[in-house]
Design an enzyme around this catalytic site. Sequence first.
Site, short mmCIF file in Angstrom:
data_model
loop_
_atom_site.label_atom_id
_atom_site.label_comp_id
_atom_site.label_asym_id
_atom_site.label_seq_id
_atom_site.Cartn_x
_atom_site.Cartn_y
_atom_site.Cartn_z
N THR A 284 0.81 -1.29 0.15
CA THR A 284 -0.04 0.04 0.06
C THR A 284 0.74 1.07 0.10
OG1 THR A 284 -1.33 1.51 1.29
CG2 THR A 284 -0.12 -0.32 2.33
N ASN A 285 0.44 2.19 -0.67
CA ASN A 285 1.35 3.41 -0.55
C ASN A 285 1.08 4.35 0.61
OD1 ASN A 285 2.83 4.16 -3.56
ND2 ASN A 285 0.86 2.96 -3.95
N CYS B 130 -1.30 5.00 -5.50
CA CYS B 130 -2.21 4.29 -4.77
C CYS B 130 -2.33 3.09 -5.26
CB CYS B 130 -3.50 4.96 -4.67
SG CYS B 130 -4.85 4.30 -3.76
#
Length: 247
Positions: A83-84, A196
Amino acid sequence: MKTIGVLGGMSWESSLEWYRLANERVRAQRGGHHSARILLDSLDFAEIEAMQARGDWDAAGDLLASRAAALEGAGAELLVLATNTMHLIADRIGAAVGIPFLHIADPAGEAITAAGLQTVGLLGTAFTMEQPFYAERLARHGVRTLVPGADDRALVHAVIYDELVHGVIRDESRRRYTEVIERLVGDGAEGIVLGCTEIELLISSDDAPVPVFPTTALHVDAAVALALGGDTAADRADSVGLPLREV
């Protein structure tokens, strides 16, 4: 082949994509019946989302650091966070383990500079676009980051949380994203970072007039290159896998 520990579930839609891509990459490089060696800890995204909403990054750091340590204890030899946004607390995660931790923004930064670009537009959650942690990481690679205006940031964020994390893909949302991209290009963006992991379910290189940098795919390629040990110079040249950087 090293075992990759994956902190996932944020959301599981994008973690599923991370897992699929990793196995495809290993099969392509090793052939036969080979697949990636992965330990996946899929967290309950509702708990993480609640921490994000109230800005409780300390609690999120405690949770993810503990899960990272658990993955190491279970045998992971390399750690990724799929996940960013949660790389906002990457320092907490990296400090909790003694195995290499591959930051998701580093493969993107290396790919951008390899393409000869200096300025990119960043799409992601409001946390990723508005807080400095991501732009600062890209700046280590000499990359300048532009973000959309306030209304566009709200739109991008809402599509992620109201649609993409639930597996909802809408042509109308794709159209509105492309309009945001066009405005970023008008502001001087030479490329677009899909910052994202869920955005890659909606947007591809066909949806932008400039190069697109898909952080999930780049992250996977880098992790697989490390897991396979960069078997040959050709393997390294053909991959966007990049040298590990300190958190």
